[in-house]
Design a protein around this motif. Structure first.
Motif, PDB file in Angstrom:
ATOM      1  N   HIS A   1       0.925  -1.022   0.198  1.00  0.00           N
ATOM      2  CA  HIS A   1       0.107  -0.207  -0.201  1.00  0.00           C
ATOM      3  C   HIS A   1       0.885   0.931  -0.026  1.00  0.00           C
ATOM      4  CE1 HIS A   1      -2.283   3.523   1.726  1.00  0.00           C
ATOM      5  NE2 HIS A   1      -3.412   2.479   1.321  1.00  0.00           N
ATOM      6  N   LEU A   2       0.323   2.446  -0.317  1.00  0.00           N
ATOM      7  CA  LEU A   2       1.400   3.556  -0.839  1.00  0.00           C
ATOM      8  C   LEU A   2       1.796   4.012   0.483  1.00  0.00           C
ATOM      9  CD1 LEU A   2       2.651   5.773  -2.521  1.00  0.00           C
ATOM     10  CD2 LEU A   2       0.344   6.679  -2.683  1.00  0.00           C
ATOM     11  N   LEU A   3       0.989   3.895   1.318  1.00  0.00           N
ATOM     12  CA  LEU A   3       1.375   4.557   2.505  1.00  0.00           C
ATOM     13  C   LEU A   3       2.387   3.841   3.543  1.00  0.00           C
ATOM     14  CD1 LEU A   3      -1.402   6.391   4.121  1.00  0.00           C
ATOM     15  CD2 LEU A   3       0.134   6.902   2.634  1.00  0.00           C
ATOM     16  N   GLN A   4       2.269   3.171   2.878  1.00  0.00           N
ATOM     17  CA  GLN A   4       3.343   1.940   4.119  1.00  0.00           C
ATOM     18  C   GLN A   4       5.024   2.185   3.554  1.00  0.00           C
ATOM     19  OE1 GLN A   4       1.617  -1.673   2.987  1.00  0.00           O
ATOM     20  NE2 GLN A   4       2.491  -2.076   4.858  1.00  0.00           N
ATOM     21  N   VAL A   5       5.112   3.064   2.029  1.00  0.00           N
ATOM     22  CA  VAL A   5       6.465   2.960   1.449  1.00  0.00           C
ATOM     23  C   VAL A   5       6.738   4.976   1.162  1.00  0.00           C
ATOM     24  CG1 VAL A   5       6.339   0.815   0.516  1.00  0.00           C
ATOM     25  CG2 VAL A   5       5.624   2.147  -1.100  1.00  0.00           C
ATOM     26  N   ALA A   6       5.805   5.198   1.324  1.00  0.00           N
ATOM     27  CA  ALA A   6       5.903   6.793   0.963  1.00  0.00           C
ATOM     28  C   ALA A   6       6.473   7.835   1.905  1.00  0.00           C
ATOM     29  CB  ALA A   6       4.050   6.529   0.233  1.00  0.00           C
ATOM     30  N   LEU A   7       7.159   8.774   0.866  1.00  0.00           N
ATOM     31  CA  LEU A   7       7.183  10.071   1.758  1.00  0.00           C
ATOM     32  C   LEU A   7       6.893  11.356   1.459  1.00  0.00           C
ATOM     33  CD1 LEU A   7      10.355  10.831   0.824  1.00  0.00           C
ATOM     34  CD2 LEU A   7      10.527   8.460   1.192  1.00  0.00           C
ATOM     35  N   CYS A   8       7.755  12.250   1.726  1.00  0.00           N
ATOM     36  CA  CYS A   8       7.567  13.617   0.741  1.00  0.00           C
ATOM     37  C   CYS A   8       7.909  14.433   1.960  1.00  0.00           C
ATOM     38  CB  CYS A   8       5.621  14.094   1.060  1.00  0.00           C
ATOM     39  SG  CYS A   8       4.103  13.246   0.374  1.00  0.00           S
ATOM     40  N   GLY A   9       8.753  14.998   0.412  1.00  0.00           N
ATOM     41  CA  GLY A   9       9.385  16.206   0.977  1.00  0.00           C
ATOM     42  C   GLY A   9      11.402  15.800   0.963  1.00  0.00           C
ATOM     43  N   GLY A  10      12.016  16.667   1.474  1.00  0.00           N
ATOM     44  CA  GLY A  10      13.427  16.554   2.068  1.00  0.00           C
ATOM     45  C   GLY A  10      13.251  15.266   2.870  1.00  0.00           C
ATOM     46  N   ALA A  11      12.440  15.138   4.291  1.00  0.00           N
ATOM     47  CA  ALA A  11      13.128  13.479   4.738  1.00  0.00           C
ATOM     48  C   ALA A  11      12.621  12.691   3.812  1.00  0.00           C
ATOM     49  CB  ALA A  11      12.757  13.490   6.193  1.00  0.00           C
ATOM     50  N   ILE A  12      12.993  11.617   4.193  1.00  0.00           N
ATOM     51  CA  ILE A  12      12.372  10.329   3.912  1.00  0.00           C
ATOM     52  C   ILE A  12      12.560   9.170   4.605  1.00  0.00           C
ATOM     53  CG2 ILE A  12      13.710   8.824   1.637  1.00  0.00           C
ATOM     54  CD1 ILE A  12      14.296  10.643   0.210  1.00  0.00           C
ATOM     55  N   ALA A  13      12.103   8.039   4.774  1.00  0.00           N
ATOM     56  CA  ALA A  13      12.224   6.877   5.902  1.00  0.00           C
ATOM     57  C   ALA A  13      12.321   5.818   4.620  1.00  0.00           C
ATOM     58  CB  ALA A  13      10.792   7.025   6.556  1.00  0.00           C
ATOM     59  N   THR A  14      12.383   4.806   5.810  1.00  0.00           N
ATOM     60  CA  THR A  14      12.983   2.868   5.101  1.00  0.00           C
ATOM     61  C   THR A  14      11.762   2.454   4.689  1.00  0.00           C
ATOM     62  OG1 THR A  14      14.764   2.726   6.529  1.00  0.00           O
ATOM     63  CG2 THR A  14      13.838   0.684   5.544  1.00  0.00           C
TER      64      THR A  14
ATOM     65  N   GLN B   1       7.420   9.461  -2.867  1.00  0.00           N
ATOM     66  CA  GLN B   1       9.059   9.114  -3.553  1.00  0.00           C
ATOM     67  C   GLN B   1       8.892   7.565  -2.051  1.00  0.00           C
ATOM     68  OE1 GLN B   1      10.403  12.456  -2.394  1.00  0.00           O
ATOM     69  NE2 GLN B   1       9.188  11.873  -4.797  1.00  0.00           N
ATOM     70  N   SER B   2       9.428   7.181  -2.356  1.00  0.00           N
ATOM     71  CA  SER B   2       9.679   5.581  -1.493  1.00  0.00           C
ATOM     72  C   SER B   2      11.477   5.232  -1.309  1.00  0.00           C
ATOM     73  CB  SER B   2       9.663   4.423  -2.343  1.00  0.00           C
ATOM     74  OG  SER B   2      10.419   4.039  -3.114  1.00  0.00           O
ATOM     75  N   VAL B   3      11.176   4.711  -0.241  1.00  0.00           N
ATOM     76  CA  VAL B   3      13.066   4.494  -0.217  1.00  0.00           C
ATOM     77  C   VAL B   3      13.616   2.956   0.261  1.00  0.00           C
ATOM     78  CG1 VAL B   3      15.189   4.851   1.673  1.00  0.00           C
ATOM     79  CG2 VAL B   3      13.324   6.568   0.752  1.00  0.00           C
ATOM     80  N   HIS B   4      14.462   2.628   0.124  1.00  0.00           N
ATOM     81  CA  HIS B   4      15.169   1.099  -0.052  1.00  0.00           C
ATOM     82  C   HIS B   4      16.409   0.845   0.268  1.00  0.00           C
ATOM     83  CE1 HIS B   4      11.653  -0.424  -2.275  1.00  0.00           C
ATOM     84  NE2 HIS B   4      11.852   0.591  -3.172  1.00  0.00           N
ATOM     85  N   SER B   5      16.313   0.068   1.770  1.00  0.00           N
ATOM     86  CA  SER B   5      17.641   0.259   2.328  1.00  0.00           C
ATOM     87  C   SER B   5      18.152  -1.098   1.264  1.00  0.00           C
ATOM     88  CB  SER B   5      17.956  -0.549   3.670  1.00  0.00           C
ATOM     89  OG  SER B   5      17.464  -1.723   3.265  1.00  0.00           O
TER      90      SER B   5
END
Length: 452
Positions: free
Chosen positions: A9-22, A350-354
């Protein structure tokens, strides 16, 4: 999370802005590679290159990859020999530049770790904010953070740090000092403190996991009205619970209205912006996202608003992404009056991946639109009441942050005027209604008045 990110689901991987999460882990190596090639890649910097390429290939919002041959990009990346991971990192960054998307980017392990700390709203340290005093050039404590080891140990605003673990801080930058003070949870650090009221002394501290305050709030008595002022600096993982506390605390103090300050807020987690929007809105659409397949996802309020009191929102040119999602939702639904300058104009998710070596990759996966269907990309949101600060006004507020959110702040002052106008529009109860409301306080009398 071991399943493919594309099923999330989009909210599990999404971020908006200069900050990003795993976001998620990922699968290694696409089809078509022989067993011998796979084995060679496992012990090569090319492992990271292939991981990153696959993520972009499967998730990037533009299926044409900016009209580039993405398969050829892979062949180029894997066809070279790299003498170090840094050399491979450089090649990957150059490949991503072909997308001409500054938000799809590679982060080395140090950058990725810093970003995770930022979006988690936590850090491992002792909990002090530092500055280099302009006059003395000495590292000085701005404030100890609430519930931190520093606060519990008695460190005070204005304390001067002379040494960290015996290393003198003379000539040291704030960043260098912060790197020395931070460390693993449970480890210790000793600060030598100079305070006006006593001679220099040592304070031993044990590092802990600290929740960073991203929400600051206060009650302002503005004339006859009580205003709840809330400033949100970033949409971190802890921002929703901090916002909830702020709204509830100020509501308990019987405020008449709120001013929500989103100026210079670069964004953060998409989920945080949705959660916070729902605290202010009982109903209505919040945002609509569209992925590269053209699939829409509509996110809406769910009747969990904490207040219906009048609200003004402050924004400026540095209010971006998640800030714009919240602002757009409140503006388009008529829930708030937006005051300030044109916002930044970032309508991408964006989504962010390790990656397997501790590095990370941020990938743009969707475009978003405000409830009215507006595309704010590179345009931003136009405030209901547009008021730009002059250079001198900006400089005055920057040099004295205590003036922000006061009557010396022109945008805040204009927000007060907006709220005052809203108060004037509210129809005052008639004498009969006031009497009926008073009768409700008489024991044994049945009340049918709807006046509240």
């Amino acid at each position: 999370m071991n399943q493919s990110p594309r099923h999330f689901h989009l909210l599990q991987v999404a971020l908006c802005g200069g900050a990003i999460a795993t976001a998620a882990t990922l699968t290694l190596f696409g089809p078509g590679l022989s067993r011998s090639v796979r084995a060679a890649l496992q012990d090569s910097p090319k492992t990271i290159l292939d991981e990153a390429w696959q993520i972009v290939n499967s998730e990037y919002v533009d299926g044409t990859f900016n009209q580039k041959d993405w398969q050829a990009v892979r062949q180029s990346l894997l066809g070279k020999n790299y003498t170090s991971r840094e050399e491979a990192y450089t090649a990957l960054r150059k490949s991503l530049e072909q997308l001409e998307d500054p938000y799809t980017r590679f982060m080395d392990p140090k950058q990725y770790q810093a970003l995770n700390s930022q979006t988690s709203g936590e850090l491992s340290g002792v909990g002090i904010r530092l500055e280099l005093n302009e006059k003395t050039k000495i590292l000085t404590v701005v404030e100890p953070i609430e519930n931190s080891p520093a606060l519990k140990a008695g460190i005070q605003a204005g304390d001067r740090i002379l040494a960290i673990n015996g290393k003198l801080t003379k000539g040291m930058s704030v960043e260098d000092a912060s790197n020395l003070i931070r460390g693993d949870v449970g480890t210790k650090v000793t600060l030598r403190i100079d305070r006006d009221t006593k001679s220099a002394f040592d304070i031993p501290l044990q590092r802990a996991r600290i929740e960073l305050p991203t929400v600051r709030y206060s009650l302002r008595q503005e004339g006859q009205k009580r205003i709840g002022y809330i400033r949100l600096n970033e949409f971190s993982a802890h921002a929703p619970q901090q916002m909830r506390r702020a709204i509830q605390d100020l509501t308990g103090q019987k405020v008449d209205a709120f001013v929500l300050d989103l100026r210079s807020n670069p964004g953060g987690l998409l989920q945080a912006s949705i959660d916070i929007s729902r605290m202010w809105m009982d109903s209505g659409s919040i945002v609509r996202t569209v992925n590269r397949k053209g699939e829409n996802e509509q996110l809406a309020a769910n009747r969990t608003a904490l207040t219906k009191l009048p609200l003004a929102v402050l924004v400026d040119g540095n209010s971006a992404s998640s800030s714009e999602i919240l602002t757009g939702a409140l503006k388009d639904n008529g829930r708030a009056t937006v005051v300030g300058s044109q916002t930044f104009g970032k309508a991408l998710v964006q989504s962010v991946h390790s990656l397997s070596d501790g590095s990370g990759l941020a990938v743009t996966i969707a475009h978003y639109y405000t409830p009215d269907g507006t595309d704010i990309s590179q345009k931003g949101i136009t405030p209901d009441i547009k008021i730009d600060l002059s250079d001198s006004q900006r400089q005055k507020l920057a040099s004295n942050p205590k003036l922000i959110g006061t009557k010396d702040d022109p945008q805040y002052l204009r927000a007060l005027n907006v709220l005052e106008a809203e108060f004037a529009k509210v129809k005052q109860p008639t004498a009969a209604q006031r009497q009926s409301r008073n009768n409700c306080l008489i024991p044994g009398l049945t009340c049918r008045s709807n006046v509240q």
